[in-house]
Motif scaffolding. Structure first.
Motif, mmCIF file in Angstrom:
data_model
loop_
_atom_site.group_PDB
_atom_site.id
_atom_site.type_symbol
_atom_site.label_atom_id
_atom_site.label_comp_id
_atom_site.label_asym_id
_atom_site.label_seq_id
_atom_site.Cartn_x
_atom_site.Cartn_y
_atom_site.Cartn_z
ATOM 1 N N ASP A 57 0.808 -1.217 0.000
ATOM 2 C CA ASP A 57 0.000 0.000 0.000
ATOM 3 C C ASP A 57 0.844 1.270 0.000
ATOM 4 O OD1 ASP A 57 1.005 -0.325 2.536
ATOM 5 O OD2 ASP A 57 -0.927 -0.157 3.586
ATOM 6 N N GLN A 58 2.116 1.178 -0.394
ATOM 7 C CA GLN A 58 2.934 2.385 -0.472
ATOM 8 C C GLN A 58 2.607 3.143 -1.757
ATOM 9 O OE1 GLN A 58 7.303 1.535 -1.499
ATOM 10 N NE2 GLN A 58 6.609 -0.413 -0.595
ATOM 11 N N LEU A 62 4.647 0.340 -7.846
ATOM 12 C CA LEU A 62 5.205 -0.094 -9.125
ATOM 13 C C LEU A 62 6.738 -0.049 -9.086
ATOM 14 C CD1 LEU A 62 4.943 -0.953 -12.048
ATOM 15 C CD2 LEU A 62 4.563 1.425 -12.674
ATOM 16 N N THR A 63 7.291 1.041 -8.540
ATOM 17 C CA THR A 63 8.748 1.115 -8.410
ATOM 18 C C THR A 63 9.256 0.075 -7.422
ATOM 19 O OG1 THR A 63 8.890 3.441 -9.041
ATOM 20 C CG2 THR A 63 10.653 2.602 -7.654
ATOM 21 N N ALA A 64 8.501 -0.178 -6.361
ATOM 22 C CA ALA A 64 8.883 -1.229 -5.417
ATOM 23 C C ALA A 64 8.942 -2.586 -6.113
ATOM 24 C CB ALA A 64 7.903 -1.265 -4.249
ATOM 25 N N THR A 65 8.028 -2.812 -7.038
ATOM 26 C CA THR A 65 8.034 -4.070 -7.797
ATOM 27 C C THR A 65 9.262 -4.144 -8.697
ATOM 28 O OG1 THR A 65 5.614 -4.161 -7.755
ATOM 29 C CG2 THR A 65 6.731 -5.471 -9.446
ATOM 30 N N SER A 70 1.955 -7.711 -0.531
ATOM 31 C CA SER A 70 3.223 -7.165 -0.054
ATOM 32 C C SER A 70 4.350 -8.156 -0.330
ATOM 33 C CB SER A 70 3.144 -6.880 1.444
ATOM 34 O OG SER A 70 2.167 -5.897 1.720
ATOM 35 N N TYR A 71 5.539 -7.637 -0.506
ATOM 36 C CA TYR A 71 6.708 -8.479 -0.774
ATOM 37 C C TYR A 71 7.484 -8.731 0.520
ATOM 38 C CZ TYR A 71 5.806 -7.122 -5.620
ATOM 39 O OH TYR A 71 5.217 -6.914 -6.834
ATOM 40 N N VAL A 72 8.041 -9.923 0.628
ATOM 41 C CA VAL A 72 8.795 -10.327 1.804
ATOM 42 C C VAL A 72 10.162 -10.833 1.353
ATOM 43 C CG1 VAL A 72 8.896 -11.908 3.771
ATOM 44 C CG2 VAL A 72 6.696 -10.918 3.063
ATOM 45 N N GLY A 108 13.757 4.906 -3.678
ATOM 46 C CA GLY A 108 12.669 5.447 -2.870
ATOM 47 C C GLY A 108 11.667 4.401 -2.419
ATOM 48 N N VAL A 109 12.119 3.183 -2.182
ATOM 49 C CA VAL A 109 11.225 2.088 -1.792
ATOM 50 C C VAL A 109 10.985 2.140 -0.285
ATOM 51 C CG1 VAL A 109 10.966 -0.425 -1.685
ATOM 52 C CG2 VAL A 109 12.009 0.657 -3.698
ATOM 53 N N GLU A 110 9.730 2.034 0.115
ATOM 54 C CA GLU A 110 9.385 1.971 1.531
ATOM 55 C C GLU A 110 9.412 0.524 1.998
ATOM 56 O OE1 GLU A 110 5.674 3.914 2.193
ATOM 57 O OE2 GLU A 110 6.320 5.821 1.321
ATOM 58 N N PHE A 111 10.054 0.278 3.141
ATOM 59 C CA PHE A 111 10.128 -1.081 3.667
ATOM 60 C C PHE A 111 10.263 -1.038 5.181
ATOM 61 C CE2 PHE A 111 14.493 0.220 2.846
ATOM 62 C CZ PHE A 111 15.177 -0.196 3.988
#
Length: 630
Positions: free
Chosen positions: A459-460, A464-467, A498-500, A547-550
Motif C-alpha cells: 500500500d505504499q 510499481l517502483t517497489a516491484t 506485499s513483498y517479503v 525510494g522504496v518503503e520497507f
C-alpha cells in the motif's frame, strides 16, 4: 644391456604411436594465423566482435571441448555468445554439474556431509571475461587466444584443466568491441584506441561496469543471470586495463578495506587465486606484476562485475594491464625497480608490444584454471560453507559490526576513563584488554541487531517502483515471497500482495547491501594525515536510491507467503472515473512521468496542480498532474 636397448626402443615406439592420438584435436583445429593471417596480438591489428564470433564458430564445429551458448541480446541487438569449454566427458554431464554448482551455492537443505559428496562429484566452474570497457582492448583480444589454446592443446596441463574445470568465457560488451575496432582500424597508424569519437555503449557510455547491482542494461542482466541464477561460478575473472606506471599489470591482493557484510572466506579465496597468478608469473619470468599499493583498488563496493561476486560468496579477480596494438612504452619509475611485497619482480623499461600483453593475460588465465583444478573440491565446498553461514546468520540473532559501532565503544571507553585490565589467565601481558561489558552492552545492543527480513508493503504510494526493485533483486539471485493475504508481523499489519525478503538466504550479503546503509571505514595513511579516498562509490543502497518503503523485522517471522516464480508482476492501473472532466496522476509514482511525456509527445495538454483539490473525498496535493479529458 640388450634388454635395456630393447626397452628404450619399445618406449620410443609407444611414444611415436600414441602421439598422433594425443594431439589429434590440435592437428584439426584452425589456428588464429590460418584464420586471420596473423597471430593474435599482432601490432596495429584490432579484431572486432564479428570476427571473434566467426572464429569461435569454426572452433565450435571442430572441437568437442567447446559449446557456444546464446545468453541474450546486447543493447544494439547483437547476440552475446558464451563459450563453455571442458572435456568431452564433462560436456555429456553438463546439466548435472550445473545443478551441483547451483545446489552448493544456494546451500539450502544440505548437510555438511552431503555438500562434501557433491563437491567430490562436481567440477569447479570458472568465469573469464574481457571487454567490459571496450577501449581496454587487450582483454577482448585475449579471448581469441584463450579459447584457441583450450580447444587445441593436448598437453597434460590443459587436459587436467579440461577434466577438473568448466570454463565459461565471453566478451561482455560486444557492441563496444566492434565500435572500438572499427575506429582504430580506420587508421591504425594515427588513431588512439582510447580516444574514440563516440561512446562504446548505446545507453550508458563505457560503464556497464557500474550497473551490476541494478541490472539496468541487457548486458548486465544477462551476465548476472549466468553468474547468480544459472551457473554460479566459484571464480570470476574480470579483466581490465590500464596497468600501473613502470609495470605491466595489477593483480590482487587488494588493499583494505573489505566490506564487513560478506564472508571472510571470500577474501581468503581472492588471496589464494591471486597468489597463484603471481606464482606463475615468477615461474615464467614475467616481471612487472604489482598488487595492493600499486593501485587504489579495494573490495568495498558492489557496482562492478567482479565486486558483485563478493556479495554472492564467489571469488572475484580483477587485473589491469598495459598494452596496445600500437607499440607503447613500459616507463621508467625508479622506485619500481626495487623489489618489495607488492612488486616481487620489477621489469625494465622497454618498448611493449601487443602480443606481450596477450601472453601475460593468457598466463593469468592458465594460473586461474590451475588453481581451480588443484582446489576443485575446496572451492565448491567453501561456496557451500559461505552460503550456509549466511543462512544461519539470517535465522538467528546476529550483529554486523560497523565502524560507527566501534566508534561508539571507543567513545564509551574514553568517556568512562576505562583502562586496559590484566585478564587473570597467567599470560605474559598480551592478554590485557578492556572490560568485556563494553562488548556486551554496546556491540551486542539489541537495538542494533541485524534484520531477519524486510517487508515491502503493497500500500505504499509507488508500489510499481517497489516491484521493479524486487525484480532487480531477483535478477541477482535473491528469493522473494509475496503475501497471498493480509498478515501481521511485530504488531504491524500488511496488505495482500506485499513483498517479503527473508535474510536467511545464501546471498544474504547482497540483501543487506541493497537495504542497509554502508559505513565506509576511515582510512588514513597515518594519524592526523589526509584520508585515503575509497576506490569507488562508498554507498549505494538501492532501496534508498529507488525510494522504496520497507520495514525491518528483527525476530523470526512467517505468514501466508508464496515464493515468486520468475519475476514479480504489478497489476494494471485503473481509471477510477472515465466520465470526469479530466485525469489526475500522482506525482509520487515514477512511471506517471513516462505517461506525461507520452501525452505531451502526442500533443495533449498536461498541467500541475498549484494548490490541493478534493475529488470524491480524496485530497490531491500540489504537484499532482492533471490531464483534461479529450
Amino acid at each position: 644391456m640388450l634388454f635395456r636397448k630393447i626397452q628404450t626402443l619399445f618406449a620410443a615406439f609407444v611414444v611415436l604411436f600414441t602421439f598422433p592420438l594425443l594431439t589429434s584435436c590440435g592437428s584439426e583445429t584452425t589456428t588464429p594465423t590460418e584464420f586471420f593471417g596473423h597471430e593474435i596480438g599482432a601490432d596495429y591489428i584490432l579484431l572486432d566482435y564479428t570476427q571473434l564470433v566467426g572464429y569461435w564458430q569454426v572452433l565450435d564445429e571442430q572441437s568437442d571441448r567447446m559449446t557456444l551458448v546464446d545468453i541474450g541480446e546486447t543493447a544494439m541487438g547483437q547476440t552475446m555468445w558464451m563459450a563453455i569449454i571442458t572435456s568431452p566427458e564433462n560436456h555429456r554431464r553438463l546439466d548435472r554439474y550445473k545443478e551441483i554448482s547451483r545446489q552448493l551455492a544456494l546451500a539450502e537443505g544440505l548437510t555438511d556431509e552431503e555438500a562434501r559428496e557433491l563437491a567430490m562429484e562436481g567440477k569447479a566452474v570458472v568465469w573469464i571475461d574481457g571487454g567490459t570497457h571496450s577501449s581496454e582492448i587487450v582483454n577482448h583480444q585475449a579471448e581469441f587466444e584463450l579459447v584457441y589454446q583450450m580447444v587445441s592443446r593436448d598437453d597434460p596441463e590443459i587436459m587436467r584443466y579440461l577434466d577438473d574445470v568448466i570454463l565459461l568465457t565471453l566478451v561482455t560488451n560486444p557492441d563496444g568491441m566492434n565500435i572500438v575496432a572499427d575506429w582504430y582500424m580506420g587508421d591504425p597508424q594515427t588513431r588512439n584506441p582510447w580516444r574514440l569519437p563516440e561512446l562504446f555503449h548505446k545507453y550508458i557510455g563505457g560503464d556497464t561496469n557500474r550497473d551490476h547491482y541494478m541490472s539496468n542494461q541487457p548486458e548486465t542482466e544477462h551476465i548476472n543471470r549466468v553468474l547468480y541464477r544459472e551457473w554460479f561460478p566459484q571464480i570470476v575473472f574480470n579483466q581490465h586495463q590500464t596497468g600501473p606506471q613502470g609495470a605491466v599489470i595489477f593483480v590482487p591482493p587488494f588493499r583494505d578495506p573489505f566490506n564487513y557484510d560478506y564472508d571472510p572466506l571470500v577474501i581468503q579465496g581472492v588471496e589464494l587465486v591471486s597468489n597463484a597468478i603471481h606464482h606463475r608469473y615468477l615461474i615464467e619470468g614475467k616481471g612487472g606484476a604489482g598488487s595492493r599499493s600499486m593501485a587504489s583498488y579495494s573490495t568495498w563496493w558492489e557496482g562492478c562485475l567482479r565486486c558483485g561476486t563478493y556479495f554472492h560468496n564467489a571469488i572475484g579477480i580483477l587485473t589491469e594491464i598495459n598494452g596496445s596494438p600500437t607499440p607503447m612504452e613500459i616507463t621508467f619509475i625508479p622506485e619500481h625497480q626495487l623489489p618489495r611485497n607488492d612488486l616481487l619482480l620489477p621489469i625494465a623499461p622497454q618498448e611493449w608490444h601487443f602480443r606481450q600483453a596477450i601472453e601475460y593475460i593468457q598466463s593469468a588465465n592458465l594460473a586461474i584454471l590451475d588453481v581451480a583444478s588443484k582446489n576443485r573440491e575446496d572451492l565448491q565446498y567453501n561456496r557451500y560453507v559461505m552460503g550456509r553461514n549466511s543462512i544461519e546468520k539470517g535465522n538467528r540473532d546476529n550483529w554486523t559490526f560497523t565502524p560507527d559501532r566501534i566508534a561508539a565503544v571507543e567513545a564509551a571507553i574514553q568517556r568512562d576513563g576505562a583502562e586496559m585490565i590484566q585478564i587473570p589467565t597467567g599470560g605474559s601481558g598480551r592478554d590485557r584488554g578492556y572490560p568485556r561489558q563494553y562488548y556486551d552492552e554496546i556491540l551486542l545492543d539489541p537495538d542494533y541487531k541485524d534484520a531477519r527480513g524486510y517487508i515491502i508493503p503493497a500500500d505504499q504510494p509507488d508500489f510499481l517502483t517497489a516491484t521493479k526493485f524486487v525484480n532487480v533483486l531477483i535478477k541477482s539471485g535473491i528469493f522473494i515471497h509475496r503475501a497471498t493475504e493480509s498478515f501481521d508481523v511485530a504488531g504491524q499489519s500488511y496488505p495482500e500482495g506485499s513483498y517479503v525478503v527473508k535474510a536467511a538466504q545464501a546471498f544474504r550479503p547482497h540483501i543487506r547491501s541493497m537495504f542497509e546503509p554502508q559505513d565506509h571505514p576511515d582510512d588514513y595513511a597515518y594519524e592526523g594525515g589526509p584520508p585515503t579516498p575509497p576506490y569507488d562509490a562508498a554507498g549505494w543502497t538501492l532501496a534508498y536510491q529507488m525510494g522504496v518503503e520497507f520495514d525491518k523485522v528483527f525476530e523470526g517471522f512467517d505468514g501466508p507467503f508464496e515464493l515468486i516464480e520468475g519475476f514479480a508482476e504489478h497489476g494494471a492501473g485503473a481509471v477510477t472515473d472515465a466520465d470526469g472532466a479530466g485525469f489526475l496522476l500522482s506525482h509520487q509514482v515514477n512511471d506517471a512521468f513516462i505517461a506525461v511525456n507520452r501525452l505531451i509527445a502526442g500533443g495533449d495538454q498536461v498541467n500541475w496542480l498549484t494548490s490541493p483539490i478534493e475529488v470524491g473525498g480524496e485530497v490531491y496535493p500540489v504537484g499532482t498532474m492533471y490531464v483534461p479529458a479529450g
